[in-house]
Design an enzyme around this catalytic site. Sequence first.
Site, PDB file in Angstrom:
ATOM      1  N   ASP A 204       0.668  -1.122   0.239  1.00 40.06           N
ATOM      2  CA  ASP A 204      -0.022  -0.205   0.347  1.00 40.06           C
ATOM      3  C   ASP A 204       0.669   1.389  -0.282  1.00 40.06           C
ATOM      4  OD1 ASP A 204      -3.139   1.238   0.439  1.00 40.06           O
ATOM      5  OD2 ASP A 204      -2.006   2.036   2.194  1.00 40.06           O
ATOM      6  N   GLU A 253      13.622 -16.091   0.165  1.00 36.82           N
ATOM      7  CA  GLU A 253      14.501 -16.863   0.559  1.00 36.82           C
ATOM      8  C   GLU A 253      13.817 -17.481   1.773  1.00 36.82           C
ATOM      9  OE1 GLU A 253      17.958 -14.511   1.493  1.00 36.82           O
ATOM     10  OE2 GLU A 253      19.140 -15.047  -0.800  1.00 36.82           O
TER      11      GLU A 253
HETATM   12  C1  GLC Z   1      -4.048   2.823  -0.624  1.00 34.15           C
HETATM   13  C2  GLC Z   1      -5.113   2.384  -0.440  1.00 34.15           C
HETATM   14  C3  GLC Z   1      -6.584   2.927  -0.538  1.00 34.15           C
HETATM   15  C4  GLC Z   1      -6.516   3.731   0.863  1.00 34.15           C
HETATM   16  C5  GLC Z   1      -4.722   4.503   1.321  1.00 34.15           C
HETATM   17  C6  GLC Z   1      -4.203   5.122   2.086  1.00 34.15           C
HETATM   18  O1  GLC Z   1      -4.495   4.039  -1.327  1.00 34.15           O
HETATM   19  O2  GLC Z   1      -5.843   1.499  -1.701  1.00 34.15           O
HETATM   20  O3  GLC Z   1      -7.806   2.383  -0.333  1.00 34.15           O
HETATM   21  O4  GLC Z   1      -7.349   4.886   1.699  1.00 34.15           O
HETATM   22  O5  GLC Z   1      -4.159   3.660   0.431  1.00 34.15           O
HETATM   23  O6  GLC Z   1      -4.382   3.547   3.390  1.00 34.15           O
END
Ligand code: GLC
Length: 535
Positions: A204, A253
């Site tokens: 993310d 790994e």
């Molecule tokens: C990413 C996710 C989104 C979230 C953001 C903050 O963009 O896809 O849904 O709001 O990260 O974590």
Amino acid sequence: MTRAWWRDAVTYEIYPRAFADGNGDGVGDLPGATARLGHLAHLGVDSVWITPFYPSPLADGGYDIADHTGVAADLGTPADFDALVTAAHALGLKVLVDVVPNHTSDHHPWFQRALKDGAARDRYLFRPGRGTHGELPPNDWQSAFGGPAWTRITEPDGTPGPWYLHLHAPEQPDLDWRHPEVVSDFERILVHWLDRGVDGFRVDVAHALFKADGLPDAGPGQHRDAHRNHLMPYYDQPELHPLFRTWRTLLDEHPAPAGAVAPRERVLVAEAGIFDRERLARYVAPGEMQQIFNFAFLECPWDGRAMREVVERSAQGMAAVGAPVTWVLSSHDAVRPVTRYGGGPTGARRARAAALLMLALPGAAYVYQGEELGLPQAHVPDDRIQDPQWERSGHTERGRDGCRVPLPWKGTEPPYGFGESAPGACWFPQPADWAAYTVAEQDGDPDSMLTLYRIALRARRAHPAADGPPRVEGPADGSWFAVARSDELTCLVNFGTEAVELDASAEVVLASAPLDGRRVPTDTAVWITPKEKQQ
Ligand code: GLC
């Protein structure tokens, strides 16, 4: 040598609270998802990515995590997660999960401790305020959800304290990735899920982990033009790449868990809002991640010239580092394609054509739940909106909830087989006119979106892509273009207002709408073999 599975894998994104409800409480859950894996196997995808199912106060749809190795009580138990992985693997589906390293929930014990104890703050980015009394934020950084990226805390004794950074909602404090324990804790988190059998991670906001030294001002116009993101002092910093290389080594790994079906190469996919092609390619250079979402494709309007440019330039950009392009048309953050491309019958027609284009392109692809049903963006009433963008924008941005409405499985009225809940109890209310979109209704209908995705996913497997950037041809006005998946298969998309006549030798494998003899109507894609389209 066989090609690594992820190079052309199609991964289905599950947003668990809106996918399938196993216990009838109106909220989708892990047992519900496990029970519906057959839908995905029948669809013909290779892999499943489940968005955060971890304990969370849900200030941002679960991307505010309070315990990175737990399972949210409303979604199930750790044993339910294990059962999902086992069932997916038995069906030949890989399982990816989210890792959210940029921030935690403000309820996370690390942040709770930091609030109480000044000595425990260095995992996050606490800074004194500017102004005579520290009453101004430490710099000009803006949250991606609107408003300042800083919130001031009150010390336990009631005096005003320092500010902490949150590039998203205030309930999502950013971690300081220069702190060694942050690094080691996330290694532990990765290992936890690898030991539970996952095949990889979607990382993310991968471009945000490190912030430029000294946290310099970012200047005006932040978040207004994503194409400038790589210039921001809070994005795309050079320290990211050595970190992700250590993650890749860890994935390569770390031993497979006992009893694993077969050793598999595990994958990292970056979610990074970076549009500069060279900067984007660095995330998937040899030894780093394997995939990075190609958001330029998702964000491209329905315009032949623009689409062609995105296709060609993305393919060249990734080819430079030997990585596949990872195509994506929708996600839990984006307006659904049917709506984005104009809504109604036109939007639906274009979304069908876009699906055939995406699935013909060499590389990997992601399909977001409901995309295979051709769901439009739903209207979520004001009093049910959860997306923090709504409040942060002073009620001008409705946010992303309209693509997070529970899937319609069967029946003629809400909740359309989504658990047994009364409509009011549903995670988000479903539109009253979704009966035609249910899986049951589309199953076996030769003209449905679901059937189109099923047939296309099978035909895609039967026609592996050639290596290297694809050959693209078509007129300069962009009214149509044809892109070769291989010598055997070409996808032609008509974006123009006139029908396009197919060459007499072309055999049609699949079409997104009925053809008029050998004429491809407007807003239609066809897969043809052999490769050549001539006028
Ligand atoms: C990413 C996710 C989104 C979230 C953001 C903050 O963009 O896809 O849904 O709001 O990260 O974590």
